[in-house]
Write a protein that holds these residues in place. Structure first.
Motif, PDB file in Angstrom:
ATOM      1  N   PHE A 286       3.620   6.367   4.633  1.00 49.93           N
ATOM      2  CA  PHE A 286       3.642   5.909   5.930  1.00 49.93           C
ATOM      3  C   PHE A 286       1.866   5.704   6.326  1.00 49.93           C
ATOM      4  O   PHE A 286       1.653   4.688   6.684  1.00 49.93           O
ATOM      5  CB  PHE A 286       4.142   6.790   6.900  1.00 49.93           C
ATOM      6  CG  PHE A 286       5.704   6.542   7.088  1.00 49.93           C
ATOM      7  CD1 PHE A 286       6.383   5.807   6.120  1.00 49.93           C
ATOM      8  CD2 PHE A 286       6.388   7.322   7.874  1.00 49.93           C
ATOM      9  CE1 PHE A 286       7.720   5.305   6.398  1.00 49.93           C
ATOM     10  CE2 PHE A 286       7.775   7.189   8.165  1.00 49.93           C
ATOM     11  CZ  PHE A 286       8.525   6.252   7.136  1.00 49.93           C
ATOM     12  N   ILE A 287       1.134   6.795   5.752  1.00 54.83           N
ATOM     13  CA  ILE A 287      -0.305   6.503   6.034  1.00 54.83           C
ATOM     14  C   ILE A 287      -1.017   5.609   5.353  1.00 54.83           C
ATOM     15  O   ILE A 287      -1.825   4.962   5.950  1.00 54.83           O
ATOM     16  CB  ILE A 287      -1.110   7.899   5.817  1.00 54.83           C
ATOM     17  CG1 ILE A 287      -0.281   9.001   6.650  1.00 54.83           C
ATOM     18  CG2 ILE A 287      -2.579   7.848   5.618  1.00 54.83           C
ATOM     19  CD1 ILE A 287      -0.994  10.506   6.289  1.00 54.83           C
ATOM     20  N   PHE A 288      -0.434   5.483   4.176  1.00 58.04           N
ATOM     21  CA  PHE A 288      -1.081   4.178   3.484  1.00 58.04           C
ATOM     22  C   PHE A 288      -0.712   2.867   3.776  1.00 58.04           C
ATOM     23  O   PHE A 288      -1.276   2.101   3.788  1.00 58.04           O
ATOM     24  CB  PHE A 288      -0.691   4.424   1.834  1.00 58.04           C
ATOM     25  CG  PHE A 288      -1.608   5.132   1.035  1.00 58.04           C
ATOM     26  CD1 PHE A 288      -1.913   6.350   1.602  1.00 58.04           C
ATOM     27  CD2 PHE A 288      -2.528   4.468   0.106  1.00 58.04           C
ATOM     28  CE1 PHE A 288      -2.869   7.264   0.711  1.00 58.04           C
ATOM     29  CE2 PHE A 288      -3.464   5.318  -0.696  1.00 58.04           C
ATOM     30  CZ  PHE A 288      -3.467   6.473  -0.434  1.00 58.04           C
TER      31      PHE A 288
ATOM     32  N   ALA B 193       0.871  -1.216   0.156  1.00 54.58           N
ATOM     33  CA  ALA B 193       0.065   0.103   0.159  1.00 54.58           C
ATOM     34  C   ALA B 193       0.904   1.103  -0.012  1.00 54.58           C
ATOM     35  O   ALA B 193       0.828   2.188  -0.728  1.00 54.58           O
ATOM     36  CB  ALA B 193      -0.926   0.184   1.235  1.00 54.58           C
ATOM     37  N   GLY B 194       1.998   1.215   0.644  1.00 51.29           N
ATOM     38  CA  GLY B 194       2.782   2.474   0.801  1.00 51.29           C
ATOM     39  C   GLY B 194       3.638   2.635  -0.696  1.00 51.29           C
ATOM     40  O   GLY B 194       4.158   3.572  -0.949  1.00 51.29           O
ATOM     41  N   SER B 195       3.858   1.456  -1.336  1.00 53.15           N
ATOM     42  CA  SER B 195       4.593   1.505  -2.554  1.00 53.15           C
ATOM     43  C   SER B 195       3.686   1.941  -3.663  1.00 53.15           C
ATOM     44  O   SER B 195       4.376   2.273  -4.708  1.00 53.15           O
ATOM     45  CB  SER B 195       5.239   0.220  -2.697  1.00 53.15           C
ATOM     46  OG  SER B 195       6.181  -0.284  -1.626  1.00 53.15           O
TER      47      SER B 195
ATOM     48  N   ALA C  54      -2.332  -3.810  15.882  1.00 53.47           N
ATOM     49  CA  ALA C  54      -1.024  -4.568  15.410  1.00 53.47           C
ATOM     50  C   ALA C  54      -0.830  -4.645  13.812  1.00 53.47           C
ATOM     51  O   ALA C  54       0.362  -4.585  13.482  1.00 53.47           O
ATOM     52  CB  ALA C  54      -1.333  -6.007  15.862  1.00 53.47           C
ATOM     53  N   GLY C  55      -1.966  -4.785  13.066  1.00 53.36           N
ATOM     54  CA  GLY C  55      -1.757  -4.593  11.659  1.00 53.36           C
ATOM     55  C   GLY C  55      -1.212  -3.318  11.014  1.00 53.36           C
ATOM     56  O   GLY C  55      -0.169  -3.272  10.181  1.00 53.36           O
ATOM     57  N   GLY C  56      -1.530  -2.135  11.781  1.00 49.50           N
ATOM     58  CA  GLY C  56      -1.087  -0.906  11.422  1.00 49.50           C
ATOM     59  C   GLY C  56       0.527  -0.904  11.664  1.00 49.50           C
ATOM     60  O   GLY C  56       1.290  -0.271  10.919  1.00 49.50           O
ATOM     61  N   CYS C  57       0.877  -1.386  12.813  1.00 44.30           N
ATOM     62  CA  CYS C  57       2.246  -1.507  13.319  1.00 44.30           C
ATOM     63  C   CYS C  57       3.006  -2.109  12.131  1.00 44.30           C
ATOM     64  O   CYS C  57       4.055  -2.132  11.514  1.00 44.30           O
ATOM     65  CB  CYS C  57       2.504  -2.042  14.649  1.00 44.30           C
ATOM     66  SG  CYS C  57       2.013  -0.941  16.169  1.00 44.30           S
TER      67      CYS C  57
ATOM     68  N   GLY D 289       6.441  -2.448   7.491  1.00 46.34           N
ATOM     69  CA  GLY D 289       6.615  -2.984   6.077  1.00 46.34           C
ATOM     70  C   GLY D 289       7.193  -1.890   4.992  1.00 46.34           C
ATOM     71  O   GLY D 289       8.130  -2.286   4.301  1.00 46.34           O
ATOM     72  N   ILE D 290       6.644  -0.848   5.215  1.00 46.69           N
ATOM     73  CA  ILE D 290       6.960   0.384   4.332  1.00 46.69           C
ATOM     74  C   ILE D 290       8.351   0.633   4.777  1.00 46.69           C
ATOM     75  O   ILE D 290       9.293   0.976   3.942  1.00 46.69           O
ATOM     76  CB  ILE D 290       5.909   1.411   4.298  1.00 46.69           C
ATOM     77  CG1 ILE D 290       6.171   2.252   3.148  1.00 46.69           C
ATOM     78  CG2 ILE D 290       6.072   2.291   5.559  1.00 46.69           C
ATOM     79  CD1 ILE D 290       6.231   1.595   1.631  1.00 46.69           C
ATOM     80  N   ILE D 291       8.700   0.808   6.162  1.00 46.40           N
ATOM     81  CA  ILE D 291      10.030   1.047   6.845  1.00 46.40           C
ATOM     82  C   ILE D 291      11.273   0.197   6.062  1.00 46.40           C
ATOM     83  O   ILE D 291      12.175   0.527   5.688  1.00 46.40           O
ATOM     84  CB  ILE D 291      10.067   0.979   8.089  1.00 46.40           C
ATOM     85  CG1 ILE D 291       9.497   2.498   8.674  1.00 46.40           C
ATOM     86  CG2 ILE D 291      11.466   0.873   8.648  1.00 46.40           C
ATOM     87  CD1 ILE D 291       9.012   2.337  10.163  1.00 46.40           C
ATOM     88  N   GLU D 292      10.748  -1.077   5.932  1.00 50.01           N
ATOM     89  CA  GLU D 292      11.663  -2.163   5.301  1.00 50.01           C
ATOM     90  C   GLU D 292      12.058  -1.906   3.735  1.00 50.01           C
ATOM     91  O   GLU D 292      13.157  -1.857   3.231  1.00 50.01           O
ATOM     92  CB  GLU D 292      11.150  -3.399   5.473  1.00 50.01           C
ATOM     93  CG  GLU D 292      11.991  -4.609   4.812  1.00 50.01           C
ATOM     94  CD  GLU D 292      13.444  -4.959   5.625  1.00 50.01           C
ATOM     95  OE1 GLU D 292      13.529  -4.440   6.670  1.00 50.01           O
ATOM     96  OE2 GLU D 292      14.224  -5.539   4.917  1.00 50.01           O
TER      97      GLU D 292
END
Lengths: 379, 306
Positions: A122-124, A101-103, A255-258, A263-266
């Motif tokens: 990040f928001i996505f 989603a972030g990508s 938990a899903g948001g975290c 995922g996007i940070i990775e």
């Protein structure tokens, strides 16, 4: 024959509550040493390469922080789930969906380049991870469907969505047909903290801040109290007027948001593009992080660093000692088993009692009589 | 006819590991224990069966070793959950993580080697009957074990005193204990039986289904087996039906991929997992059915007071 008996303590042991993760860790290290010597390696050297050497050089400390960030984020988030008795084991899938989603921005809107990109990503990502976690939550709250199985099945589905996208519509047109997306432009990258020193990025800072925020929520707010009451006793929670359905959504979405954020940070951090596999099982290792941290988000920070070390040490040991990187997964598994066993010591005393031999024989005879016939057939 | 036979044969092959593992887990859950480590026990069975068969050249020894490894993993689980009263959910997860890692480590040197398939049964005359012969009387030994297990478990659970006792323990371990029943001992035996079955399922994967070893070759089948037990609302015959249904879904998607239907292959390969979720939702909607059959003590720890 020696029997193990559990005797309930009048009060849970305070000392053991603090010590149990450390005892578990030490036992796992001893087991690891035995495993290494069985593999024909010098256990002391192997443990040094695994757990000390990565800390002695600046670049590898940076790598450690890169690996720790997603583990801390997901471990802290999962703590909320497990404390409230919601068994989300699909953080790996939520991680992937968050990353996807972030990508959307750097992959599909390559011309959209300004400082707004990263916050939007990040928001996505948070929304993507939370929505994916929302599926098992909705099914559990609405139909009473088993959340363990649904959240895990969705990991396999998410892996296939990622695979489809990077091999199909999201594949880099100028990428020699490799299954990977375009490289993210510089606005879509998580900034490095000290670029002159190493690759570590702001991800670790975000992870620690999120963990502290979750700790604050748990220990200082009514919502946190609600999490713990519903987890300890859903009946008591109902009397207090807390909604256990609401809690299903709350814990899964957090938990899903975290996980989505992780995922996007990775992908926007170290790897800078999407590939068919973006996680070396971080979502499952995060389960161990949560338990090693005693389901406390602050504990997850320390636990995340320790488990990141097993990844990094595993890579180092493969290069310098030719120890298979699979050994670190075995280590992670044994670690979790030891921690769980040590947690029992908080509430129970162990008594070893020796039974008289004659009685033992009698019992053995009785037990062979009682063996289910089906079991015999299977053997 | 030829094609129908071929498809039915592959469906049976795909269903057998699910049936084996789910039947074992059904007995475990009927005793009130939830072992989420099926995937881990299964992959240990797969690697153990493959390696032993490869080294000795004897697939039957491989199957026996797979059972042994499955039971060893189950014993570890039982020791923690039953003797140490650890959290069953977390311990099962740990068992899966450990099993996947350990299997990958053990099997590392065996990736890509050709496995040794156990011979199919052949009864002169009977196996030659068109269609039915090859379908039912010319299969591998594990197929027959799986069918026998279902019948055996049905008989044991619903026609023997010990079966009744096991179900009573699953429904209320405190009452069972008060009646003088050895709750922990029954549960150990059930858990070991589950491990043996998961080991057999793993051996089927690495010796019969695809006679080779590859990392993560169970691909979530242990979890699907767990879902099957819920789907079957803890009844053995429904596990049988469910396993064949899932076998059909996973084979159906493979055939659809082969024909080249204009759907991404990833969507098709995700189908068994999506189907699992849909089936779980449909089953859980019927609350009465679930309530009646769910072992009431499922997943709860029991520490006998002496």
């Amino acid at each position: 024959m020696i029997r193990v008996e559990l005797l309930r303590r009048d009060n849970p042991s305070r000392a053991l509550r603090l010590l149990s993760p450390l005892i578990g860790l030490s036992l796992a290290l001893i087991t690891g040493a035995i495993m290494f010597s069985l593999m024909g390696k010098n256990p002391a050297a192997a443990l040094y390469v695994y757990f000390i050497e990565p800390l002695t050089e600046a670049w590898s400390v940076h790598e450690l922080l890169i690996k720790a960030a997603p583990l801390i984020l997901m471990g802290a988030g999962l703590s909320i789930c497990y404390l409230s008795n919601n068994w989300n084991i699909g953080a790996e899938g939520q991680f992937i969906m968050g990353a996807l989603a972030g990508s959307i921005f750097p992959v599909l809107f390559t011309d959209f380049q300004n400082p707004m990109v990263l916050p939007l990503m990040f928001i996505f990502a948070v929304a993507g991870g939370a929505l994916w976690a929302g599926i098992p939550a909705l099914l559990k709250a609405r139909f009473n469907t088993n959340e363990i199985l649904v959240s895990l099945m969705l990991v396999y589905v998410a892996e296939r969505i990622l695979d489809y996208l990077v091999r199909g519509p999201w594949r880099n047109p100028g990428g020699m047909n490799f299954p990977e997306s375009v490289r993210f432009h510089s606005y879509a990258r998580v900034p490095e903290i000290m670029p002159w020193d190493g690759r570590a990025n702001l991800g670790i800072v975000i992870a620690i801040l999120v963990a502290i925020a979750l700790w604050f929520m748990l220990s200082r707010t009514l919502k946190g109290f609600e999490v713990k009451v519903i987890g300890a006793s859903p009946r008591a929670g109902r009397f207090a007027g807390f909604s256990s359905k609401g809690m299903i959504f709350f814990s899964f979405l957090v938990a899903g948001g975290c996980a989505g954020l992780a995922g996007i940070i990775e992908v926007a951090g170290a790897s800078a593009q999407l590939r068919p596999i973006i996680s070396p099982g971080y979502g499952f290792t995060a389960i161990i992080v949560a338990f090693l941290g005693r389901l406390n988000p602050l504990g997850a920070i320390a636990a995340g660093l320790i488990l990141a070390l097993t990844y990094l040490g595993g890579e180092a040991a493969q290069i310098s000692l030719q120890i298979s990187d699979k050994a670190s997964r075995v280590f992670q598994g044994t670690l979790l088993l030891y921690i769980l066993a040590c947690d029992t010591l908080i509430h129970y005393r162990i008594r070893f009692s020796r039974k008289p031999a004659a009685k033992g024989i009698e019992q053995a005879a009785a037990s062979s009589e009682q063996q289910p016939p089906a079991a015999e057939r299977a053997v | 006819m030829e094609l129908t036979l071929a498809i039915l044969l592959t469906i049976i092959t795909a269903a057998t590991p699910l049936l084996l593992a789910a039947t074992g887990e059904l007995v475990v859950e009927r005793s009130g224990v939830l072992n989420l480590g099926v995937e881990g026990m299964m992959i240990m069975g797969a690697v153990g069966g493959f390696v032993m068969a490869y080294l000795t050249g004897n697939p039957l020894l491989g199957i026996a070793f797979a059972v042994l490894l499955g039971m060893a993993m189950a014993l570890l689980f039982g020791f923690l959950v039953l003797t140490f009263a650890t959290n069953q959910y977390a311990t099962g997860l740990a068992l899966t993580i450990l099993g996947l890692g350990l299997a990958a480590l053990i099997g590392e040197g065996f990736v890509g080697r050709a496995g040794i398939r156990p011979p199919n049964l052949y009864i002169p005359g009977i196996s030659d009957i068109p269609f039915i012969g090859p379908l039912l009387f010319g299969r591998d030994v594990l197929f027959y074990i799986s069918i026998t297990l279902v019948a055996g478990v049905m008989w044991f659970l619903f026609r023997t005193r010990q079966g009744l006792t096991l179900r009573a323990i699953g429904d209320n371990h405190h009452s069972a204990h008060a009646l003088g029943i050895k709750v922990i001992r029954y549960r150990y035996l059930a858990v070991l039986f589950g491990g043996a079955c998961a080991g057999l399922a793993g051996a089927h994967l690495s010796l019969v289904y695809t006679p080779q070893w590859s990392e993560n070759m169970t691909a979530g089948r242990g979890w699907i087996a767990l879902a099957l037990v819920v789907f079957a609302s803890w009844r053995p015959l429904r596990v049988l039906a469910g396993a064949y249904l899932f076998g059909a879904v996973s084979i159906g998607q493979l055939h659809a991929q082969a024909i080249g239907i204009a759907i991404p292959s990833q969507a098709l390969s995700a189908l068994p997992y999506v189907a699992t979720i849909i089936v779980l939702v449909i089953i859980s909607q019927n609350r009465r059915l679930t309530m009646i059959n769910t072992p009431a003590s499922l997943g709860k720890s029991f520490v006998p007071d002496r």
